[in-house]
Scaffold this motif. Structure first.
Motif, PDB file in Angstrom:
ATOM      1  N   UNK A 116      -4.193 -18.945 -76.917  1.00  0.00           N
ATOM      2  CA  UNK A 116      -4.562 -17.512 -76.885  1.00  0.00           C
ATOM      3  C   UNK A 116      -3.832 -16.729 -75.805  1.00  0.00           C
ATOM      4  N   UNK A 117      -3.886 -17.209 -74.569  1.00  0.00           N
ATOM      5  CA  UNK A 117      -3.078 -16.599 -73.512  1.00  0.00           C
ATOM      6  C   UNK A 117      -2.596 -17.759 -72.652  1.00  0.00           C
ATOM      7  N   UNK A 118      -1.285 -17.906 -72.563  1.00  0.00           N
ATOM      8  CA  UNK A 118      -0.682 -19.029 -71.862  1.00  0.00           C
ATOM      9  C   UNK A 118      -1.099 -19.061 -70.383  1.00  0.00           C
ATOM     10  N   UNK A 119      -1.188 -20.293 -69.828  1.00  0.00           N
ATOM     11  CA  UNK A 119      -1.575 -20.435 -68.431  1.00  0.00           C
ATOM     12  C   UNK A 119      -0.633 -19.687 -67.487  1.00  0.00           C
ATOM     13  N   UNK A 120       0.654 -19.684 -67.832  1.00  0.00           N
ATOM     14  CA  UNK A 120       1.634 -18.980 -66.997  1.00  0.00           C
ATOM     15  C   UNK A 120       1.345 -17.469 -67.002  1.00  0.00           C
ATOM     16  N   UNK A 121       0.918 -16.951 -68.151  1.00  0.00           N
ATOM     17  CA  UNK A 121       0.571 -15.522 -68.225  1.00  0.00           C
ATOM     18  C   UNK A 121      -0.688 -15.228 -67.410  1.00  0.00           C
ATOM     19  N   UNK A 122      -1.632 -16.180 -67.434  1.00  0.00           N
ATOM     20  CA  UNK A 122      -2.847 -16.003 -66.627  1.00  0.00           C
ATOM     21  C   UNK A 122      -2.470 -15.967 -65.148  1.00  0.00           C
ATOM     22  N   UNK A 123      -1.566 -16.884 -64.755  1.00  0.00           N
ATOM     23  CA  UNK A 123      -1.122 -16.952 -63.358  1.00  0.00           C
ATOM     24  C   UNK A 123      -0.423 -15.644 -62.946  1.00  0.00           C
ATOM     25  N   UNK A 124       0.470 -15.164 -63.809  1.00  0.00           N
ATOM     26  CA  UNK A 124       1.166 -13.903 -63.489  1.00  0.00           C
ATOM     27  C   UNK A 124       0.177 -12.753 -63.408  1.00  0.00           C
ATOM     28  N   UNK A 125      -0.787 -12.773 -64.292  1.00  0.00           N
ATOM     29  CA  UNK A 125      -1.812 -11.717 -64.302  1.00  0.00           C
ATOM     30  C   UNK A 125      -2.576 -11.744 -62.974  1.00  0.00           C
ATOM     31  N   UNK A 126      -2.929 -12.943 -62.515  1.00  0.00           N
ATOM     32  CA  UNK A 126      -3.647 -13.073 -61.233  1.00  0.00           C
ATOM     33  C   UNK A 126      -2.798 -12.489 -60.112  1.00  0.00           C
ATOM     34  N   UNK A 127      -1.517 -12.892 -60.055  1.00  0.00           N
ATOM     35  CA  UNK A 127      -0.683 -12.473 -58.937  1.00  0.00           C
ATOM     36  C   UNK A 127      -0.292 -11.001 -59.024  1.00  0.00           C
ATOM     37  N   UNK A 128      -0.199 -10.456 -60.232  1.00  0.00           N
ATOM     38  CA  UNK A 128       0.119  -9.036 -60.337  1.00  0.00           C
ATOM     39  C   UNK A 128      -1.019  -8.173 -59.835  1.00  0.00           C
ATOM     40  N   UNK A 129      -2.216  -8.728 -59.950  1.00  0.00           N
ATOM     41  CA  UNK A 129      -3.354  -7.984 -59.425  1.00  0.00           C
ATOM     42  C   UNK A 129      -3.577  -8.340 -57.960  1.00  0.00           C
ATOM     43  N   UNK A 130      -2.566  -9.010 -57.384  1.00  0.00           N
ATOM     44  CA  UNK A 130      -2.568  -9.437 -55.992  1.00  0.00           C
ATOM     45  C   UNK A 130      -3.913  -9.973 -55.524  1.00  0.00           C
ATOM     46  N   UNK A 131      -4.507 -10.792 -56.339  1.00  0.00           N
ATOM     47  CA  UNK A 131      -5.754 -11.414 -55.914  1.00  0.00           C
ATOM     48  C   UNK A 131      -5.428 -12.530 -54.936  1.00  0.00           C
ATOM     49  N   UNK A 132      -6.115 -12.544 -53.835  1.00  0.00           N
ATOM     50  CA  UNK A 132      -5.921 -13.599 -52.837  1.00  0.00           C
ATOM     51  C   UNK A 132      -6.721 -14.810 -53.277  1.00  0.00           C
ATOM     52  N   UNK A 133      -6.176 -15.529 -54.211  1.00  0.00           N
ATOM     53  CA  UNK A 133      -6.939 -16.583 -54.856  1.00  0.00           C
ATOM     54  C   UNK A 133      -6.089 -17.845 -54.962  1.00  0.00           C
ATOM     55  N   UNK A 134      -6.548 -18.967 -54.358  1.00  0.00           N
ATOM     56  CA  UNK A 134      -5.780 -20.208 -54.461  1.00  0.00           C
ATOM     57  C   UNK A 134      -5.770 -20.727 -55.901  1.00  0.00           C
ATOM     58  N   UNK A 135      -4.584 -21.050 -56.409  1.00  0.00           N
ATOM     59  CA  UNK A 135      -4.457 -21.544 -57.782  1.00  0.00           C
ATOM     60  C   UNK A 135      -3.717 -22.881 -57.790  1.00  0.00           C
ATOM     61  N   UNK A 136      -4.347 -23.886 -58.404  1.00  0.00           N
ATOM     62  CA  UNK A 136      -3.717 -25.189 -58.594  1.00  0.00           C
ATOM     63  C   UNK A 136      -3.405 -25.321 -60.076  1.00  0.00           C
ATOM     64  N   UNK A 137      -2.125 -25.568 -60.418  1.00  0.00           N
ATOM     65  CA  UNK A 137      -1.781 -25.664 -61.837  1.00  0.00           C
ATOM     66  C   UNK A 137      -1.716 -27.118 -62.282  1.00  0.00           C
ATOM     67  N   UNK A 138      -2.053 -27.325 -63.550  1.00  0.00           N
ATOM     68  CA  UNK A 138      -1.947 -28.639 -64.175  1.00  0.00           C
ATOM     69  C   UNK A 138      -0.778 -28.594 -65.145  1.00  0.00           C
TER      70      UNK A 138
END
Ligand code: CA
Length: 233
Positions: free
Chosen positions: A57-79
């Protein structure tokens, strides 16, 4: 204890990770696809995210970019998949804090997550908020004292500029109203309040100049207030 989002479409793995995290004392929200993950992120504040890159539905990479574009200070660990070297590199470039290749053992996930959460709370950051912005200098703002850094360079900020910046950072991706800023300034000890609302424009203008080359901009949303956002490349 932390509130963690796990986004993974493999049900067995998602359940196993959730159970493991809960056993470690965390609270968990589990998303089966990218849109669901984004929905959680829009409505809930998390301390960390475990994000599978291959999501429907929405690729993990797109979710990651979405998080960072909204400059959320949020630790993300990718699998990522074992052979997904490109995924790993792209993921880290897109702002992931760490990665784990599948298959992994739960103990390693626990250890990496714990280290990631610890880093985001490091005393060096003094309870500060950290922003990662794509392809730009990293902005860190101390939440307690009037200090902020772009990369390694400390910014020269007045108390009011810092207070404005903190408010924008804490609400990154959302509009901060003029009233919110003026209210925060009034509450400052020793500053006396009473700032004319047209003086706010001056502070915003100055702060904008200090953010030049940071990759971050302050947008004036007519009639509503101000929005901190990443500049489009
Ligand atoms: Ca997957």
């Amino acid at each position: 204890m932390a509130h963690i989002l796990i986004a993974e479409d493999d049900e067995l793995l998602r359940d196993a990770v959730s159970a493991q995290l809960m056993q470690a004392g965390h609270t968990v929200a589990a998303a089966a696809h990218g849109l669901q993950a984004r929905g959680f992120l829009e409505s809930t504040r998390f301390d960390g995210v475990i994000l599978d890159l291959g999501l429907p539905k929405l690729d993990g990479m797109d979710v990651l970019r979405w998080i960072r574009q909204r400059v959320l200070a949020l630790p993300v660990l990718i699998l990522t998949a074992r052979d997904g070297v490109d995924d790993r590199v792209n993921g880290l470039n897109a702002g992931a804090d760490d990665y784990l290749t599948k298959p992994f053992i739960m103990a390693e996930l626990q250890a990496r997550l714990a280290a990631m959460l610890r880093r985001s709370r490091m005393p060096a950051f003094g309870g500060s908020l950290e922003l990662a912005s794509l392809g730009a200098a990293r902005l860190r703002v101390d939440a307690q004292q009037p200090r902020a850094w772009l990369g390694d360079d400390e910014m020269e900020l007045t108390q009011r500029e810092w207070s404005l910046l903190s408010l924008l950072v804490a609400n990154a991706g959302q509009v901060v109203s003029r009233e919110d800023v003026l209210g925060a300034w009034q509450a400052e000890p020793g500053e006396g309040g009473g700032v004319a609302s047209n003086a706010l424009e001056v502070y915003v203008h100055r702060l904008r100049r200090k953010l030049t080359d940071s990759g971050l901009g302050i947008r004036n949303v007519r009639g509503l207030g101000y929005l901190l956002e990443t500049n489009s490349p």
